[in-house]
Design an enzyme around this catalytic site. Structure first.
Site, PDB file in Angstrom:
ATOM      1  N   HIS A 131      24.983 -18.483 -12.345  1.00 19.13           N
ATOM      2  CA  HIS A 131      24.237 -17.426 -13.053  1.00 19.13           C
ATOM      3  C   HIS A 131      23.747 -17.839 -14.437  1.00 19.13           C
ATOM      4  O   HIS A 131      23.398 -16.982 -15.245  1.00 19.13           O
ATOM      5  CB  HIS A 131      25.049 -16.129 -13.117  1.00 19.13           C
ATOM      6  CG  HIS A 131      25.317 -15.552 -11.760  1.00 19.13           C
ATOM      7  ND1 HIS A 131      24.324 -15.007 -10.975  1.00 19.13           N
ATOM      8  CD2 HIS A 131      26.452 -15.480 -11.020  1.00 19.13           C
ATOM      9  CE1 HIS A 131      24.838 -14.619  -9.829  1.00 19.13           C
ATOM     10  NE2 HIS A 131      26.129 -14.901  -9.822  1.00 19.13           N
ATOM     11  N   SER A 166      27.289 -10.404  -7.288  1.00 18.22           N
ATOM     12  CA  SER A 166      26.723 -11.733  -7.022  1.00 18.22           C
ATOM     13  C   SER A 166      26.472 -11.921  -5.528  1.00 18.22           C
ATOM     14  O   SER A 166      25.631 -11.237  -4.954  1.00 18.22           O
ATOM     15  CB  SER A 166      27.652 -12.814  -7.600  1.00 18.22           C
ATOM     16  OG  SER A 166      27.052 -14.076  -7.506  1.00 18.22           O
ATOM     17  N   LEU A 167      27.211 -12.813  -4.874  1.00 21.76           N
ATOM     18  CA  LEU A 167      27.082 -12.985  -3.420  1.00 21.76           C
ATOM     19  C   LEU A 167      27.160 -11.645  -2.692  1.00 21.76           C
ATOM     20  O   LEU A 167      26.466 -11.413  -1.692  1.00 21.76           O
ATOM     21  CB  LEU A 167      28.193 -13.910  -2.917  1.00 21.76           C
ATOM     22  CG  LEU A 167      28.429 -13.832  -1.408  1.00 21.76           C
ATOM     23  CD1 LEU A 167      27.340 -14.569  -0.676  1.00 21.76           C
ATOM     24  CD2 LEU A 167      29.794 -14.290  -1.027  1.00 21.76           C
ATOM     25  N   GLN A 220      18.497 -13.387  -9.506  1.00 24.19           N
ATOM     26  CA  GLN A 220      19.945 -13.186  -9.644  1.00 24.19           C
ATOM     27  C   GLN A 220      20.698 -14.504  -9.768  1.00 24.19           C
ATOM     28  O   GLN A 220      21.708 -14.597 -10.456  1.00 24.19           O
ATOM     29  CB  GLN A 220      20.453 -12.387  -8.436  1.00 24.19           C
ATOM     30  CG  GLN A 220      21.898 -11.924  -8.544  1.00 24.19           C
ATOM     31  CD  GLN A 220      22.693 -12.238  -7.293  1.00 24.19           C
ATOM     32  OE1 GLN A 220      22.693 -13.360  -6.818  1.00 24.19           O
ATOM     33  NE2 GLN A 220      23.366 -11.246  -6.768  1.00 24.19           N
ATOM     34  N   ARG A 235      22.289 -21.054  -0.015  1.00 28.89           N
ATOM     35  CA  ARG A 235      22.410 -20.658  -1.424  1.00 28.89           C
ATOM     36  C   ARG A 235      23.578 -21.376  -2.089  1.00 28.89           C
ATOM     37  O   ARG A 235      23.470 -21.874  -3.208  1.00 28.89           O
ATOM     38  CB  ARG A 235      22.602 -19.136  -1.501  1.00 28.89           C
ATOM     39  CG  ARG A 235      22.767 -18.556  -2.915  1.00 28.89           C
ATOM     40  CD  ARG A 235      22.916 -17.039  -2.805  1.00 28.89           C
ATOM     41  NE  ARG A 235      23.038 -16.341  -4.087  1.00 28.89           N
ATOM     42  CZ  ARG A 235      24.177 -15.997  -4.657  1.00 28.89           C
ATOM     43  NH1 ARG A 235      25.344 -16.308  -4.069  1.00 28.89           N
ATOM     44  NH2 ARG A 235      24.191 -15.340  -5.810  1.00 28.89           N
ATOM     45  N   GLN A 248      32.384 -14.336  -4.942  1.00 28.50           N
ATOM     46  CA  GLN A 248      33.253 -15.506  -4.845  1.00 28.50           C
ATOM     47  C   GLN A 248      34.506 -15.327  -5.684  1.00 28.50           C
ATOM     48  O   GLN A 248      34.469 -14.750  -6.765  1.00 28.50           O
ATOM     49  CB  GLN A 248      32.494 -16.751  -5.303  1.00 28.50           C
ATOM     50  CG  GLN A 248      31.486 -17.219  -4.282  1.00 28.50           C
ATOM     51  CD  GLN A 248      30.817 -18.528  -4.643  1.00 28.50           C
ATOM     52  OE1 GLN A 248      29.622 -18.657  -4.511  1.00 28.50           O
ATOM     53  NE2 GLN A 248      31.572 -19.508  -5.069  1.00 28.50           N
TER      54      GLN A 248
END
Length: 314
Positions: free
Chosen positions: A204, A94-95, A253, A119, A13
């Protein structure tokens, strides 16, 4: 070049922007076709949103996540169609880890598009809007930042180091008062910069555990296979081949720090000397170079950058 020296990486992101991949979409039908597949999965015209929508809508987490995943998969497919070298490793920030797993054949594309939309919703609703914050910290070492976050958290709430992006660049996140206190302490400790980021939730952090629980339930209904290309995971900076373990890592994660430095060091140790970033922007290419100056960093987001990447590996 040797396939063992190449890794493809996928952004997270923050890389989304209105008009992204416009030239690639006009030049290569596989790009728009990939967006059409995603549109079928979600029930709205994703290409139209990306090209003609509002930036504010693209920045909504539940929109950002499927949009970036689709952009990355479109570039991956285009890379293969154009004869691009098959990499020996994949990784995503991440994503982007979900994008990597789709490209590795571990998760079906349509399943992943729906999963990351959910998500995004889970992450956004885990902490009410206005109660969470994130900030980028430049110029202090990791241990110092972790220690200062612990000090700031005492009596004010949750604040944690959540993205270890490159040496001297760490992102912290948590509850607003605790993040504000940490920024104050970090500046006092000599941070070059400690600046709030324009995001809507403390990604996170341990505050995301409720989102993790929901993601685990959603993943229970999805088939995950052994990746055909190893994927380096954010949680521990290692690869994993067991589908059950991959599901567990995707859940973990969401409320754990992204150890991007570890991911890149793992790739370099495996013999990688070139990374190609699939999707909009050059964020990871810049981070990778800061982590290891010997790395060649390319990205693909336009016909010109595609041609440059293809030329480089031949």
């Amino acid at each position: 070049m040797d396939t063992q020296q190449l890794a493809l990486v996928f952004p997270g992101q923050g890389s989304q922007k209105v008009g992204m991949l416009a030239e690639l979409g006009e030049s290569f039908s596989i790009v728009k076709n990939t967006f059409a597949e995603a549109s079928d999965a979600l029930g709205y015209d994703m290409w139209d949103l990306v090209q003609n929508g509002e930036q504010a809508q693209l920045n909504l987490t539940e929109t950002t996540q499927p949009v970036l995943l689709t952009a990355s998969v479109a570039v991956w497919r285009l890379w293969g169609e154009q004869g691009g070298l098959r990499p020996s490793l994949l990784a995503g920030h991440s994503l982007g880890e979900f994008s990597a797993l789709v490209c590795a054949g571990a998760i079906e594309f349509a399943d992943a598009v729906r999963l990351v939309r959910s998500r995004g919703q889970y992450m956004q609703t885990a902490v009410p809007v206005g109660e969470g914050a994130m900030a980028a910290v430049l110029g202090l070492d990791d241990a110092q930042i972790v220690q200062i976050c612990a000090e700031a958290a005492a009596g004010t709430g949750v604040v944690e180091a959540v993205n270890f992006n490159s040496p001297g660049q760490v992102v912290i996140a948590g509850q607003v008062a605790a993040v504000d206190k940490a920024i104050e302490l970090l500046k006092a400790a000599g941070a070059k910069r400690a600046m709030p980021l324009p995001v809507s939730a403390p990604f996170h952090t341990s505050l995301m555990r409720p989102a993790g629980e929901k993601l685990a339930l959603a993943l229970a209904d999805i088939t995950v296979r052994q990746p055909s290309i190893p994927v380096v995971h954010n949680v521990h900076g290692k690869t994993e081949s067991d589908p059950g373990a991959i599901k567990a890592l995707l859940v973990e994660q969401i409320y754990s720090a992204v150890k991007w430095v570890d991911c890149v060091e793992t790739m370099v140790s495996a013999g990688i000397n070139t990374t190609i970033e699939c999707g909009p922007g050059k964020v990871l290419s810049g981070l990778n170079k800061r982590i290891n100056k010997s790395l060649n960093g390319l990205n693909i987001e336009s016909p010109a950058s595609l041609a440059a990447a293809l030329d480089f590996i031949r």
